[in-house]
Design an enzyme around this catalytic site. Structure first.
Site, PDB file in Angstrom:
ATOM      1  N   THR A  52       0.994  -1.038  -0.200  1.00  0.00           N
ATOM      2  CA  THR A  52       0.222  -0.052   0.072  1.00  0.00           C
ATOM      3  C   THR A  52       0.687   1.493  -0.480  1.00  0.00           C
ATOM      4  O   THR A  52       1.013   1.854  -0.700  1.00  0.00           O
ATOM      5  CB  THR A  52      -0.899   0.162   1.194  1.00  0.00           C
ATOM      6  OG1 THR A  52      -1.230  -0.499   0.704  1.00  0.00           O
ATOM      7  CG2 THR A  52      -1.955   1.363   1.406  1.00  0.00           C
ATOM      8  N   LYS A  80       5.856  10.108  20.907  1.00  0.00           N
ATOM      9  CA  LYS A  80       5.974  11.865  22.271  1.00  0.00           C
ATOM     10  C   LYS A  80       4.123  11.847  22.857  1.00  0.00           C
ATOM     11  O   LYS A  80       3.935  12.967  22.915  1.00  0.00           O
ATOM     12  CB  LYS A  80       6.001  13.005  21.270  1.00  0.00           C
ATOM     13  CG  LYS A  80       8.270  12.677  20.491  1.00  0.00           C
ATOM     14  CD  LYS A  80       8.715  13.670  20.341  1.00  0.00           C
ATOM     15  CE  LYS A  80       9.339  13.568  19.476  1.00  0.00           C
ATOM     16  NZ  LYS A  80       9.365  15.058  18.750  1.00  0.00           N
ATOM     17  N   ARG A 101      -2.065   5.366   6.511  1.00  0.00           N
ATOM     18  CA  ARG A 101      -2.532   3.891   7.314  1.00  0.00           C
ATOM     19  C   ARG A 101      -2.663   3.739   9.261  1.00  0.00           C
ATOM     20  O   ARG A 101      -1.370   4.675   9.332  1.00  0.00           O
ATOM     21  CB  ARG A 101      -1.649   2.631   7.033  1.00  0.00           C
ATOM     22  CG  ARG A 101      -1.871   1.737   7.594  1.00  0.00           C
ATOM     23  CD  ARG A 101      -1.699   0.932   7.512  1.00  0.00           C
ATOM     24  NE  ARG A 101      -2.188   0.341   6.107  1.00  0.00           N
ATOM     25  CZ  ARG A 101      -1.717  -0.972   5.428  1.00  0.00           C
ATOM     26  NH1 ARG A 101      -0.465  -1.872   5.412  1.00  0.00           N
ATOM     27  NH2 ARG A 101      -2.314  -1.223   4.142  1.00  0.00           N
ATOM     28  N   HIS A 129     -10.834  -0.475   4.387  1.00  0.00           N
ATOM     29  CA  HIS A 129      -9.168  -0.825   3.420  1.00  0.00           C
ATOM     30  C   HIS A 129      -9.571  -0.376   1.790  1.00  0.00           C
ATOM     31  O   HIS A 129      -9.797  -1.101   1.179  1.00  0.00           O
ATOM     32  CB  HIS A 129      -8.345  -2.016   3.654  1.00  0.00           C
ATOM     33  CG  HIS A 129      -7.503  -1.971   3.037  1.00  0.00           C
ATOM     34  ND1 HIS A 129      -6.595  -0.098   2.038  1.00  0.00           N
ATOM     35  CD2 HIS A 129      -6.096  -2.340   3.116  1.00  0.00           C
ATOM     36  CE1 HIS A 129      -5.273  -0.727   1.753  1.00  0.00           C
ATOM     37  NE2 HIS A 129      -5.382  -1.977   2.346  1.00  0.00           N
TER      38      HIS A 129
HETATM   39  C1  NCD Z   1      -3.928  -5.942   3.648  1.00  0.00           C
HETATM   40  C2  NCD Z   1      -4.123  -5.353   4.777  1.00  0.00           C
HETATM   41  O1  NCD Z   1      -3.370  -3.928   5.005  1.00  0.00           O
HETATM   42  O2  NCD Z   1      -5.246  -5.039   5.241  1.00  0.00           O
HETATM   43  N1  NCD Z   1      -2.296  -5.982   2.857  1.00  0.00           N
HETATM   44  C3  NCD Z   1      -2.991  -4.890   1.765  1.00  0.00           C
HETATM   45  O3  NCD Z   1      -3.134  -3.679   2.066  1.00  0.00           O
HETATM   46  N2  NCD Z   1      -2.125  -5.454   0.645  1.00  0.00           N
HETATM   47  C4  NCD Z   1      -4.334  -7.324   4.082  1.00  0.00           C
HETATM   48  C5  NCD Z   1      -3.930  -7.901   4.879  1.00  0.00           C
HETATM   49  O4  NCD Z   1      -2.184  -7.219   5.940  1.00  0.00           O
HETATM   50  O5  NCD Z   1      -3.694  -9.466   5.317  1.00  0.00           O
END
Ligand code: NCD
Length: 306
Positions: A52, A80, A101, A129
């Protein structure tokens, strides 16, 4: 300020537009090489990521823009004690768009309320996501020539798997969709997704523990990793982690044009012996993710300029 927090923030028409743009980028990459000149993307990753984060960065670079950011919470002032809102306000002074994220559900939404630039949710806890879903949608579109009349098997950790929750929301807007929810008892789809998405939209679904029994009817099989980082204890993870392992012999009753997907990273869920099967689409998803993120960055920056 327009952000992308939930996949349903995009209308069906906007998703069609993003797919058209992504397909145009694939066909004519040079036309896009300077579209984001002098623009900056900030990648704020408070949780691990390979695809990502790097696909967002590659996307911005291929649009002629540049990238700043951090890839772990302990590299940022979060260590911090800084709040997500203050981080978002600060980054708004440096960048034009944020991809965030975070391990806490809702953190990118909080950031979007404080920021004065668009915020893209790049995964919030076990919740959503949406940009993985954009990658999934382009893959389904290219493999199946559209989104209607598909039987989709979702297999593995349906409880904590945020990509599953966003994909179900996105697909629930098309017609003739059926879901087969394949998981161990303890990792079943959360009841809020069942109620607020599947039942509310009258979508057909069945729940089972039996992957091979479900196989013959599937047009798409979406495998997922058991989300170790969301478990309360390691014992439960170890007991459940290998619940489903897709091996070539399990495909003997599968459709010839089955599309096998996985958001990656895989741990053990798909044997590498399947990688050369023409039905394996998970590395196509990776590439499609970059193009859809390019299309999304363009769309959000255009709207921000209005
Ligand atoms: C996924 C996530 O981060 O949710 N990964 C991703 O971004 N392709 C899936 C996972 O971590 O299993």
């Amino acid at each position: 300020m327009r952000s992308l927090i939930d996949i349903l923030d995009l209308s069906v028409e906007e998703i069609d537009k993003l797919i058209a743009t992504a397909n145009d980028i694939i066909a004519n990459p040079d036309d896009y090489a300077e579209k984001c000149k002098r623009k900056k993307l900030a990648t704020l990753f408070f949780e691990p990521s390979t695809r990502t984060r790097l696909s967002f960065e590659a996307a911005m670079i291929e649009l002629g823009g540049s990238v700043i950011g951090f890839s772990a919470a302990n590299n940022s002032s979060a260590a911090k004690g800084e709040s997500v809102s203050d981080t978002a306000k600060t980054i708004s002074c440096y960048a034009d768009i944020i991809a965030m994220r975070h391990p806490k559900e809702g953190a990118p939404l909080v950031a979007s309320r404080a920021a004065s630039i668009p915020v893209i949710n790049a995964g919030d806890g076990g919740h959503n996501h949406p940009t993985q879903t954009l990658a999934d949608l382009l893959t389904i579109y290219r493999e199946k020539c559209g989104f209607n009349n598909l039987t989709i098997g979702l297999c593995g950790d349906l409880k904590f798997g945020r990509t599953v929750h966003s994909l179900i929301s996105a697909m629930s807007r098309y017609s003739g969709i059926k879901f087969v929810l394949i998981s161990p008892e303890e990792l079943k789809l959360p009841s809020y997704v069942k109620k607020d998405v599947l039942e509310k939209n009258d979508i057909q679904f069945e729940q089972t523990t039996d992957l091979e029994g479900a196989m013959p009817k599937l047009d798409i099989l979406y495998m997922t990793r058991v989300q170790r980082e969301r478990f309360f204890n390691e014992e439960d993870y170890l007991r459940l982690k290998d619940s489903y392992i897709l091996e070539p012999n399990k495909l003997k009753n599968a459709k010839k044009d089955l599309c096998i997907m996985h958001p990656l990273p895989r741990v053990n869920e798909i044997s590498v012996a399947i990688d050369d099967d023409p039905r394996a689409c998970y590395f196509k998803q990776v590439l499609n993710g970059k193009y859809m993120r390019m299309a999304l960055i363009l769309m959000l920056l255009e709207e921000a300029a209005k």
